[in-house]
Motif scaffolding. Sequence first.
Motif, PDB file in Angstrom:
ATOM      1  N   ARG A  14      34.096  41.282  48.578  1.00 38.83           N
ATOM      2  CA  ARG A  14      35.363  42.015  48.525  1.00 38.83           C
ATOM      3  C   ARG A  14      35.495  42.957  49.720  1.00 38.83           C
ATOM      4  NH1 ARG A  14      37.217  44.964  43.065  1.00 38.83           N
ATOM      5  NH2 ARG A  14      38.131  42.955  42.659  1.00 38.83           N
ATOM      6  N   MET A 104      45.809  43.083  49.353  1.00 39.72           N
ATOM      7  CA  MET A 104      45.760  41.747  48.758  1.00 39.72           C
ATOM      8  C   MET A 104      44.340  41.166  48.828  1.00 39.72           C
ATOM      9  SD  MET A 104      48.637  41.608  47.510  1.00 39.72           S
ATOM     10  CE  MET A 104      48.663  39.972  46.827  1.00 39.72           C
ATOM     11  N   PHE A 107      42.357  42.767  45.900  1.00 39.92           N
ATOM     12  CA  PHE A 107      42.707  42.374  44.535  1.00 39.92           C
ATOM     13  C   PHE A 107      42.814  40.870  44.313  1.00 39.92           C
ATOM     14  CE2 PHE A 107      44.352  46.760  44.643  1.00 39.92           C
ATOM     15  CZ  PHE A 107      43.611  47.266  43.593  1.00 39.92           C
ATOM     16  N   LYS A 108      43.144  40.113  45.350  1.00 36.60           N
ATOM     17  CA  LYS A 108      43.319  38.664  45.203  1.00 36.60           C
ATOM     18  C   LYS A 108      42.491  37.943  46.262  1.00 36.60           C
ATOM     19  CE  LYS A 108      47.162  36.879  44.089  1.00 36.60           C
ATOM     20  NZ  LYS A 108      48.489  36.310  44.158  1.00 36.60           N
ATOM     21  N   ASP A 110      41.921  34.966  46.923  1.00 33.35           N
ATOM     22  CA  ASP A 110      42.472  33.742  47.507  1.00 33.35           C
ATOM     23  C   ASP A 110      43.887  33.946  48.062  1.00 33.35           C
ATOM     24  OD1 ASP A 110      43.581  34.160  45.040  1.00 33.35           O
ATOM     25  OD2 ASP A 110      43.532  32.070  44.431  1.00 33.35           O
ATOM     26  N   TYR A 111      44.237  35.180  48.408  1.00 39.07           N
ATOM     27  CA  TYR A 111      45.582  35.441  48.913  1.00 39.07           C
ATOM     28  C   TYR A 111      45.801  34.760  50.258  1.00 39.07           C
ATOM     29  CZ  TYR A 111      49.828  37.657  50.442  1.00 39.07           C
ATOM     30  OH  TYR A 111      51.103  37.865  50.904  1.00 39.07           O
TER      31      TYR A 111
END
Length: 122
Positions: A14, A104, A107-108, A110-111
Motif C-alpha cells: 500500500r 486511490m 484505498f483501491k 487496482d485503480y
Amino acid sequence: MMGDGPTSLGLSERVERVLAYPFIWVGGLILFLLERKNRNVQWHAKQSMAVFGPLSILLFVVKLVAGILGFIPLIGWLFVVILGFLSTIIVWVMIVLAIWLMIMAWFKPDYRLPFVSSWLRY
C-alpha cells in the motif's frame, strides 16, 4: 490482484503504491526499476510515469516557449502572461492528479485511470 503482496523493498504494498505518485514521474521510475516482486506496485509506477511524464514535458515546453516568445518587442509580455497562465493550470492539474492518485492507490489497489490504463500493459 488484491493489495497486500510481498514487495522487493520491504515496505507495505500500500505504501509503495502511494509512493509512485507524490514525486511525479520520478517516484514511478524509481519504483519501476527497484520493485521486482509486486506487479500491482509496478502497475502504479507505470501509471505514474505515463501520466506525469507527458505532463512534465508539456510544462517544460510551455515554459520554454514562453521564455523565447517573451523577448518579442511590444507583445512578448502577452505571450508570457498567457503561457504563464497555461503553465499554472498544468501544475495544478498535476497536483490534483497526484493527490487523487495517492488516495486511490491507498484505498483501491487496482485503480486504473481512464484512457491511460488502456495504453499500458499489465
